[in-house]
Motif scaffolding. Structure first.
Motif, PDB file in Angstrom:
ATOM      1  N   THR A  88       0.836  -1.207   0.000  1.00  0.00           N
ATOM      2  CA  THR A  88       0.000   0.000   0.000  1.00  0.00           C
ATOM      3  C   THR A  88       0.867   1.252   0.000  1.00  0.00           C
ATOM      4  OG1 THR A  88      -1.788  -1.132   1.171  1.00  0.00           O
ATOM      5  CG2 THR A  88      -1.769   1.275   1.265  1.00  0.00           C
ATOM      6  N   SER A  89       1.933   1.247   0.803  1.00  0.00           N
ATOM      7  CA  SER A  89       2.823   2.403   0.882  1.00  0.00           C
ATOM      8  C   SER A  89       3.538   2.645  -0.438  1.00  0.00           C
ATOM      9  CB  SER A  89       3.858   2.194   1.995  1.00  0.00           C
ATOM     10  OG  SER A  89       3.221   2.075   3.250  1.00  0.00           O
ATOM     11  N   LEU A  90       3.942   1.581  -1.100  1.00  0.00           N
ATOM     12  CA  LEU A  90       4.601   1.728  -2.391  1.00  0.00           C
ATOM     13  C   LEU A  90       3.655   2.348  -3.400  1.00  0.00           C
ATOM     14  CD1 LEU A  90       6.551  -1.665  -2.660  1.00  0.00           C
ATOM     15  CD2 LEU A  90       7.468   0.573  -2.046  1.00  0.00           C
ATOM     16  N   ARG A  91       2.421   1.861  -3.424  1.00  0.00           N
ATOM     17  CA  ARG A  91       1.449   2.396  -4.377  1.00  0.00           C
ATOM     18  C   ARG A  91       1.067   3.830  -4.046  1.00  0.00           C
ATOM     19  NH1 ARG A  91      -1.036  -2.627  -3.508  1.00  0.00           N
ATOM     20  NH2 ARG A  91      -2.637  -1.582  -2.258  1.00  0.00           N
ATOM     21  N   LYS A  92       0.967   4.126  -2.746  1.00  0.00           N
ATOM     22  CA  LYS A  92       0.473   5.432  -2.320  1.00  0.00           C
ATOM     23  C   LYS A  92       1.458   6.555  -2.600  1.00  0.00           C
ATOM     24  CE  LYS A  92      -1.411   7.832   1.713  1.00  0.00           C
ATOM     25  NZ  LYS A  92      -1.735   7.722   3.150  1.00  0.00           N
ATOM     26  N   ASP A  93       2.735   6.354  -2.272  1.00  0.00           N
ATOM     27  CA  ASP A  93       3.676   7.463  -2.486  1.00  0.00           C
ATOM     28  C   ASP A  93       5.077   7.058  -2.919  1.00  0.00           C
ATOM     29  OD1 ASP A  93       3.559   6.790   0.563  1.00  0.00           O
ATOM     30  OD2 ASP A  93       5.455   7.828   0.348  1.00  0.00           O
ATOM     31  N   LEU A  94       5.567   5.902  -2.534  1.00  0.00           N
ATOM     32  CA  LEU A  94       6.957   5.578  -2.861  1.00  0.00           C
ATOM     33  C   LEU A  94       7.167   5.217  -4.333  1.00  0.00           C
ATOM     34  CD1 LEU A  94       8.101   3.669   0.358  1.00  0.00           C
ATOM     35  CD2 LEU A  94       8.605   6.020  -0.345  1.00  0.00           C
ATOM     36  N   ASP A  95       6.088   4.898  -5.023  1.00  0.00           N
ATOM     37  CA  ASP A  95       6.184   4.729  -6.477  1.00  0.00           C
ATOM     38  C   ASP A  95       6.032   6.067  -7.204  1.00  0.00           C
ATOM     39  OD1 ASP A  95       6.731   2.036  -6.722  1.00  0.00           O
ATOM     40  OD2 ASP A  95       4.615   1.455  -6.671  1.00  0.00           O
ATOM     41  N   HIS A  96       5.699   7.112  -6.432  1.00  0.00           N
ATOM     42  CA  HIS A  96       5.433   8.430  -7.034  1.00  0.00           C
ATOM     43  C   HIS A  96       6.059   9.518  -6.168  1.00  0.00           C
ATOM     44  CE1 HIS A  96       2.455   6.101  -9.290  1.00  0.00           C
ATOM     45  NE2 HIS A  96       1.988   5.672  -8.129  1.00  0.00           N
ATOM     46  N   ILE A  97       7.317   9.362  -5.840  1.00  0.00           N
ATOM     47  CA  ILE A  97       7.983  10.301  -4.929  1.00  0.00           C
ATOM     48  C   ILE A  97       8.034  11.706  -5.507  1.00  0.00           C
ATOM     49  CG2 ILE A  97      10.194  10.856  -3.826  1.00  0.00           C
ATOM     50  CD1 ILE A  97      10.620   7.838  -3.471  1.00  0.00           C
ATOM     51  N   GLN A  98       8.359  11.818  -6.767  1.00  0.00           N
ATOM     52  CA  GLN A  98       8.447  13.133  -7.407  1.00  0.00           C
ATOM     53  C   GLN A  98       7.126  13.888  -7.283  1.00  0.00           C
ATOM     54  OE1 GLN A  98      11.205  14.539  -8.961  1.00  0.00           O
ATOM     55  NE2 GLN A  98      10.022  16.415  -9.274  1.00  0.00           N
ATOM     56  N   GLU A  99       6.033  13.229  -7.639  1.00  0.00           N
ATOM     57  CA  GLU A  99       4.733  13.877  -7.607  1.00  0.00           C
ATOM     58  C   GLU A  99       4.253  14.141  -6.190  1.00  0.00           C
ATOM     59  OE1 GLU A  99       5.651  11.196  -9.185  1.00  0.00           O
ATOM     60  OE2 GLU A  99       4.660  10.945 -11.130  1.00  0.00           O
ATOM     61  N   THR A 100       4.540  13.228  -5.273  1.00  0.00           N
ATOM     62  CA  THR A 100       4.024  13.336  -3.905  1.00  0.00           C
ATOM     63  C   THR A 100       4.779  14.349  -3.065  1.00  0.00           C
ATOM     64  OG1 THR A 100       3.382  10.998  -4.007  1.00  0.00           O
ATOM     65  CG2 THR A 100       3.442  12.024  -1.824  1.00  0.00           C
ATOM     66  N   TYR A 101       6.116  14.401  -3.216  1.00  0.00           N
ATOM     67  CA  TYR A 101       6.933  15.176  -2.285  1.00  0.00           C
ATOM     68  C   TYR A 101       7.718  16.340  -2.896  1.00  0.00           C
ATOM     69  CZ  TYR A 101       6.140  11.255   0.929  1.00  0.00           C
ATOM     70  OH  TYR A 101       5.562  10.297   1.730  1.00  0.00           O
ATOM     71  N   LEU A 102       7.945  16.322  -4.183  1.00  0.00           N
ATOM     72  CA  LEU A 102       8.881  17.295  -4.744  1.00  0.00           C
ATOM     73  C   LEU A 102       8.252  18.356  -5.643  1.00  0.00           C
ATOM     74  CD1 LEU A 102      11.846  14.867  -5.535  1.00  0.00           C
ATOM     75  CD2 LEU A 102      11.488  16.293  -3.507  1.00  0.00           C
TER      76      LEU A 102
END
Length: 222
Positions: A88-102
């Motif tokens: 769930t964590s991978l799908r939620k943000d760790l697969d989309h770090i650029q979009e989620t955090y940067l």
């Protein structure tokens, strides 16, 4: 912390960051299993099963086998729950770090680098459960690079970033079984705010709780 550099996440770090997070979370399966065994409901189920099988079979072998199978099933369940959380964590943000955090000025993701290799990570973004505060997330360090001050440096990076952007405090959530993390946060100035059960049936049954910590930046937080 010689030879360690903390820098912003780059896309080439993604697989290493996911590996660090996955391995770090998987380490908590044994302690979570022990937490489950300490719960009164678990002990009652094991005792009732043992006594019922002993009474019906008049032999110690069947109840021992039955309890052993229950324990094996419980351990598999704990492993399954952790794997589900990781996925769930991978799908939620760790697969989309650029979009989620940067892509927002009030959020960021950093890695700790050693010899050209990511060995730790941390992120932050405005907290949903504590409006007006920053939330520290995804703090993890490779086992081979622990006890070197990396986790403390990463947590201070989040505090500095949050202070620069005018946030009054940083909050975070960790589980009852992550005792090393609890000690780390308390050592760098976080205070325990509350402890609560995750609002899911299996968590309520097993009394699996989360702990909320808070670092007040306006009161000299580190």
């Amino acid at each position: 912390m010689a030879g360690i550099t903390i820098r912003r996440f780059e896309e080439d770090d993604k697989e290493a960051v996911k590996e660090i997070f996955t391995m770090g979370m998987s380490e908590h399966v044994p302690s979570s299993f022990m937490h489950l065994l300490k719960q009164p409901l678990t002990q009652m189920i094991l005792m009732v099963t043992f006594c019922a099988l002993l009474a019906s079979s008049k032999s110690f072998l069947l109840p021992v086998v039955g309890v052993t199978l229950l324990l094996a099933g419980a351990k598999q369940l704990v492993g399954y729950l952790f794997n589900s959380y990781i996925d769930t964590s991978l799908r939620k943000d760790l697969d989309h770090i650029q979009e989620t955090y940067l892509e927002n000025k009030d959020s960021c993701f950093w890695v700790a680098e050693s010899d050209g290799r990511a060995v730790g990570s941390v992120a932050c973004l405005p907290a949903e459960r504590a409006p007006g505060c920053m939330e520290l997330k995804r703090l993890s360090v490779r086992r081979t690079h622990r006890r070197m001050g990396i986790a403390k440096a990463l947590s201070r990076t989040v505090a500095d970033f949050s202070r620069e952007r005018g946030f009054p405090a940083v909050v975070l959530y960790t589980s009852v079984v992550q005792t090393d993390a609890q000690r780390l946060y308390e050592n760098v100035g976080y205070t325990r705010v509350r402890e609560f059960v995750i609002p899911e049936p299996i968590a309520k049954i097993t009394n699996f709780t989360l702990i909320e910590y808070r670092l007040d930046l306006l009161q000299g937080g580190k």
